[in-house]
Design a protein around this motif. Structure first.
Motif, PDB file in Angstrom:
ATOM      1  N   GLN A 196       0.976  -1.305   0.019  1.00 27.28           N
ATOM      2  CA  GLN A 196      -0.029   0.026   0.061  1.00 27.28           C
ATOM      3  C   GLN A 196       0.840   1.157   0.148  1.00 27.28           C
ATOM      4  OE1 GLN A 196      -2.400  -0.430   3.571  1.00 27.28           O
ATOM      5  NE2 GLN A 196      -3.188  -2.539   2.662  1.00 27.28           N
ATOM      6  N   ALA A 197       1.929   1.289   0.890  1.00 28.00           N
ATOM      7  CA  ALA A 197       2.694   2.328   0.900  1.00 28.00           C
ATOM      8  C   ALA A 197       3.554   2.653  -0.445  1.00 28.00           C
ATOM      9  CB  ALA A 197       3.791   2.418   1.915  1.00 28.00           C
ATOM     10  N   ALA A 198       3.936   1.401  -1.168  1.00 34.00           N
ATOM     11  CA  ALA A 198       4.776   1.845  -2.331  1.00 34.00           C
ATOM     12  C   ALA A 198       3.848   2.377  -3.439  1.00 34.00           C
ATOM     13  CB  ALA A 198       5.016   0.476  -2.814  1.00 34.00           C
ATOM     14  N   GLY A 199       2.256   2.279  -3.546  1.00 33.41           N
ATOM     15  CA  GLY A 199       1.718   2.962  -4.430  1.00 33.41           C
ATOM     16  C   GLY A 199       2.160   2.676  -6.201  1.00 33.41           C
ATOM     17  N   ALA A 200       2.451   3.723  -6.830  1.00 32.10           N
ATOM     18  CA  ALA A 200       2.707   3.521  -7.908  1.00 32.10           C
ATOM     19  C   ALA A 200       4.206   2.949  -8.239  1.00 32.10           C
ATOM     20  CB  ALA A 200       2.723   4.903  -8.704  1.00 32.10           C
ATOM     21  N   ALA A 201       5.016   3.107  -6.967  1.00 30.53           N
ATOM     22  CA  ALA A 201       6.409   2.613  -7.189  1.00 30.53           C
ATOM     23  C   ALA A 201       6.399   1.199  -7.123  1.00 30.53           C
ATOM     24  CB  ALA A 201       7.209   3.130  -6.073  1.00 30.53           C
ATOM     25  N   TRP A 202       5.189   0.583  -6.738  1.00 32.83           N
ATOM     26  CA  TRP A 202       4.988  -0.760  -6.569  1.00 32.83           C
ATOM     27  C   TRP A 202       5.835  -1.821  -7.828  1.00 32.83           C
ATOM     28  CZ3 TRP A 202       5.372  -4.341  -2.845  1.00 32.83           C
ATOM     29  CH2 TRP A 202       4.986  -5.719  -3.128  1.00 32.83           C
ATOM     30  N   GLU A 203       5.618  -1.284  -8.776  1.00 35.35           N
ATOM     31  CA  GLU A 203       5.937  -1.976 -10.011  1.00 35.35           C
ATOM     32  C   GLU A 203       7.581  -2.139 -10.001  1.00 35.35           C
ATOM     33  OE1 GLU A 203       6.130  -4.127 -13.336  1.00 35.35           O
ATOM     34  OE2 GLU A 203       4.274  -3.586 -12.223  1.00 35.35           O
ATOM     35  N   GLN A 204       8.250  -1.372  -9.395  1.00 38.76           N
ATOM     36  CA  GLN A 204       9.737  -1.487  -9.406  1.00 38.76           C
ATOM     37  C   GLN A 204      10.140  -2.169  -8.105  1.00 38.76           C
ATOM     38  OE1 GLN A 204      11.666   2.378  -8.425  1.00 38.76           O
ATOM     39  NE2 GLN A 204      13.741   1.373  -8.488  1.00 38.76           N
ATOM     40  N   GLN A 205       9.473  -1.974  -6.864  1.00 32.01           N
ATOM     41  CA  GLN A 205       9.692  -2.392  -5.641  1.00 32.01           C
ATOM     42  C   GLN A 205       9.429  -3.938  -5.374  1.00 32.01           C
ATOM     43  OE1 GLN A 205       8.446  -0.158  -2.172  1.00 32.01           O
ATOM     44  NE2 GLN A 205       8.941   1.838  -3.457  1.00 32.01           N
ATOM     45  N   ARG A 206       8.538  -4.372  -6.341  1.00 32.25           N
ATOM     46  CA  ARG A 206       8.253  -5.592  -6.130  1.00 32.25           C
ATOM     47  C   ARG A 206       9.171  -6.802  -6.569  1.00 32.25           C
ATOM     48  NH1 ARG A 206       5.713  -8.098 -10.745  1.00 32.25           N
ATOM     49  NH2 ARG A 206       5.578  -6.895 -12.790  1.00 32.25           N
ATOM     50  N   HIS A 207      10.243  -6.209  -7.347  1.00 40.34           N
ATOM     51  CA  HIS A 207      11.409  -6.859  -7.733  1.00 40.34           C
ATOM     52  C   HIS A 207      12.586  -6.929  -6.783  1.00 40.34           C
ATOM     53  CE1 HIS A 207       9.380  -7.439 -11.605  1.00 40.34           C
ATOM     54  NE2 HIS A 207       9.442  -6.298 -11.702  1.00 40.34           N
ATOM     55  N   TRP A 208      12.425  -6.390  -5.730  1.00 41.22           N
ATOM     56  CA  TRP A 208      13.319  -6.268  -4.766  1.00 41.22           C
ATOM     57  C   TRP A 208      13.641  -7.623  -4.113  1.00 41.22           C
ATOM     58  CZ3 TRP A 208      12.132  -1.679  -1.013  1.00 41.22           C
ATOM     59  CH2 TRP A 208      12.274  -0.571  -1.596  1.00 41.22           C
ATOM     60  N   ARG A 209      14.802  -7.978  -3.733  1.00 42.01           N
ATOM     61  CA  ARG A 209      14.566  -9.046  -3.083  1.00 42.01           C
ATOM     62  C   ARG A 209      13.806  -9.113  -1.539  1.00 42.01           C
ATOM     63  NH1 ARG A 209      19.837 -12.415  -3.686  1.00 42.01           N
ATOM     64  NH2 ARG A 209      18.805 -12.842  -5.524  1.00 42.01           N
ATOM     65  N   CYS A 210      13.191  -9.809  -1.517  1.00 43.06           N
ATOM     66  CA  CYS A 210      12.469 -10.210  -0.239  1.00 43.06           C
ATOM     67  C   CYS A 210      12.598 -11.329   0.610  1.00 43.06           C
ATOM     68  CB  CYS A 210      10.744 -10.053  -0.773  1.00 43.06           C
ATOM     69  SG  CYS A 210       9.669  -9.916   0.410  1.00 43.06           S
ATOM     70  N   TRP A 211      12.945 -11.117   1.783  1.00 43.57           N
ATOM     71  CA  TRP A 211      13.135 -12.175   2.629  1.00 43.57           C
ATOM     72  C   TRP A 211      11.918 -12.194   3.658  1.00 43.57           C
ATOM     73  CZ3 TRP A 211      16.958  -8.736   1.515  1.00 43.57           C
ATOM     74  CH2 TRP A 211      18.348  -9.248   1.014  1.00 43.57           C
ATOM     75  N   VAL A 212      11.397 -13.565   3.829  1.00 44.46           N
ATOM     76  CA  VAL A 212      10.122 -13.715   4.449  1.00 44.46           C
ATOM     77  C   VAL A 212      10.218 -14.961   5.394  1.00 44.46           C
ATOM     78  CG1 VAL A 212       8.734 -12.795   2.360  1.00 44.46           C
ATOM     79  CG2 VAL A 212       9.323 -15.183   2.740  1.00 44.46           C
ATOM     80  N   PRO A 213       9.610 -15.178   6.466  1.00 44.50           N
ATOM     81  CA  PRO A 213       9.583 -15.815   7.400  1.00 44.50           C
ATOM     82  C   PRO A 213       9.223 -17.505   7.150  1.00 44.50           C
ATOM     83  CG  PRO A 213       7.839 -14.769   8.074  1.00 44.50           C
ATOM     84  CD  PRO A 213       8.298 -14.129   6.846  1.00 44.50           C
ATOM     85  N   GLY A 214       8.506 -17.689   6.255  1.00 38.49           N
ATOM     86  CA  GLY A 214       7.955 -18.860   5.954  1.00 38.49           C
ATOM     87  C   GLY A 214       6.997 -18.928   4.649  1.00 38.49           C
ATOM     88  N   THR A 215       6.492 -20.212   4.389  1.00 35.98           N
ATOM     89  CA  THR A 215       5.698 -20.454   2.940  1.00 35.98           C
ATOM     90  C   THR A 215       4.384 -19.481   2.965  1.00 35.98           C
ATOM     91  OG1 THR A 215       4.616 -22.396   4.084  1.00 35.98           O
ATOM     92  CG2 THR A 215       6.688 -22.420   2.671  1.00 35.98           C
ATOM     93  N   ARG A 216       3.775 -19.331   3.914  1.00 34.85           N
ATOM     94  CA  ARG A 216       2.661 -18.629   3.841  1.00 34.85           C
ATOM     95  C   ARG A 216       2.711 -17.114   3.531  1.00 34.85           C
ATOM     96  NH1 ARG A 216      -0.513 -19.100   9.373  1.00 34.85           N
ATOM     97  NH2 ARG A 216      -0.164 -21.403   8.629  1.00 34.85           N
ATOM     98  N   VAL A 217       3.763 -16.554   4.107  1.00 33.42           N
ATOM     99  CA  VAL A 217       4.081 -15.009   3.613  1.00 33.42           C
ATOM    100  C   VAL A 217       4.535 -15.042   2.199  1.00 33.42           C
ATOM    101  CG1 VAL A 217       5.171 -12.794   4.194  1.00 33.42           C
ATOM    102  CG2 VAL A 217       4.284 -14.553   6.037  1.00 33.42           C
ATOM    103  N   ALA A 218       5.336 -16.110   2.004  1.00 33.46           N
ATOM    104  CA  ALA A 218       6.063 -16.266   0.783  1.00 33.46           C
ATOM    105  C   ALA A 218       4.917 -16.380  -0.283  1.00 33.46           C
ATOM    106  CB  ALA A 218       6.827 -17.443   0.570  1.00 33.46           C
ATOM    107  N   ALA A 219       3.842 -17.153  -0.076  1.00 36.59           N
ATOM    108  CA  ALA A 219       2.944 -17.359  -1.304  1.00 36.59           C
ATOM    109  C   ALA A 219       2.093 -16.089  -1.400  1.00 36.59           C
ATOM    110  CB  ALA A 219       1.613 -18.456  -0.501  1.00 36.59           C
TER     111      ALA A 219
END
Length: 251
Positions: A196-219
């Motif tokens: 939500q905070a990314a707004g229009a910049a999400w198209e770029q930020q969604r390609h950042w490496r994202c470390w998550v704690p488990g499969t549920r958040v990964a999905a």
């Protein structure tokens, strides 16, 4: 050098950021959740006064542990004997252990499923009058309560805090985003706040490496369009550091 964006509380981010710096990595801090303790209701007061009638207390996060122990101090000079104390992960268990409690927690994961795989649950779920109290935030981990109820147990929920979105989050994220190529996201709600905070910049930020704690958040991250998701062995500092070290962002 590209930086890793840490998104837990300022205290947690300072601790993890210091350890990342020792490994030669740079980090910046942007809490994605604002924790608001909830006022105690008469029903919750009764739960704590009747704590000795439960067979087990399950605690789902360090903040739930800290706030729950504050309530415990108000009503019990000493914790009731015979209670089984459970924590979802090592970080939550450490808060309870520092208080002097004997805590059981899974070593093969840090989620509801791993917690319920502990052998003691075979015994507890066979009790005809099983009563379990869960310390959690508002609207947390339904899998725990539903599994116990399906087995015939009674579950009461002591909801101790609310997770909101910090004010000014979009502007703060935009100010930090230029130097970031990775982000640590340790809950589904934090992930939603980032989107939500990314707004229009999400198209770029969604390609950042994202470390998550488990499969549920990964999905959930994949559903939102994240393309570079690394699953840690849990949400504790050691697990996150190991995952970042094994899958670092490139300069």
């Amino acid at each position: 050098m590209s930086r890793v964006l840490l998104t837990r509380s300022e205290e947690d981010n300072r601790r993890l950021g210091s350890r990342l710096q020792q490994l030669g990595m740079k980090a910046c801090s942007l809490p994605l959740l604002q924790i608001e303790p909830l006022e105690e209701t008469p029903q919750q007061r009764s739960m704590m006064l009747d704590l000795d009638r439960y067979h087990a207390v399950m605690t789902v996060s360090p903040i739930a542990a800290r706030l729950g122990l504050q309530r415990l101090d108000e009503y019990w000079p000493q914790p009731p004997v015979g209670l089984h104390w459970f924590a979802v992960g090592a970080g939550t268990a450490a808060v309870l252990e520092d208080y002097g409690l004997s805590v059981q927690y899974p070593r093969d994961g840090q989620d509801s499923e791993a917690l319920l795989r502990l052998p003691i649950w075979d015994e507890l779920l066979s009790l005809p009058d099983l009563r379990v109290l869960i310390w959690r935030g508002l609207g947390g981990r339904e899998h725990l309560s539903s599994t116990i109820r399906q087995a015939g147990g009674r579950v009461d929920l002591l909801e101790l805090y609310r997770r909101g979105q910090p004010p000014g989050l979009a502007d703060a994220l935009a100010a930090l985003a230029g130097d970031c190529r990775g982000i640590v996201i340790l809950s589904g709600q934090a992930l939603q706040h980032w989107r939500q905070a990314a707004g229009a910049a999400w198209e770029q930020q969604r390609h950042w490496r994202c470390w998550v704690p488990g499969t549920r958040v990964a999905a959930l991250a994949a559903e939102l369009g994240c393309t570079d998701v690394v699953i840690c062995d849990g949400a504790d500092d050691d697990s996150v550091l190991a995952a970042i070290g094994a899958h670092p962002i490139t300069p």
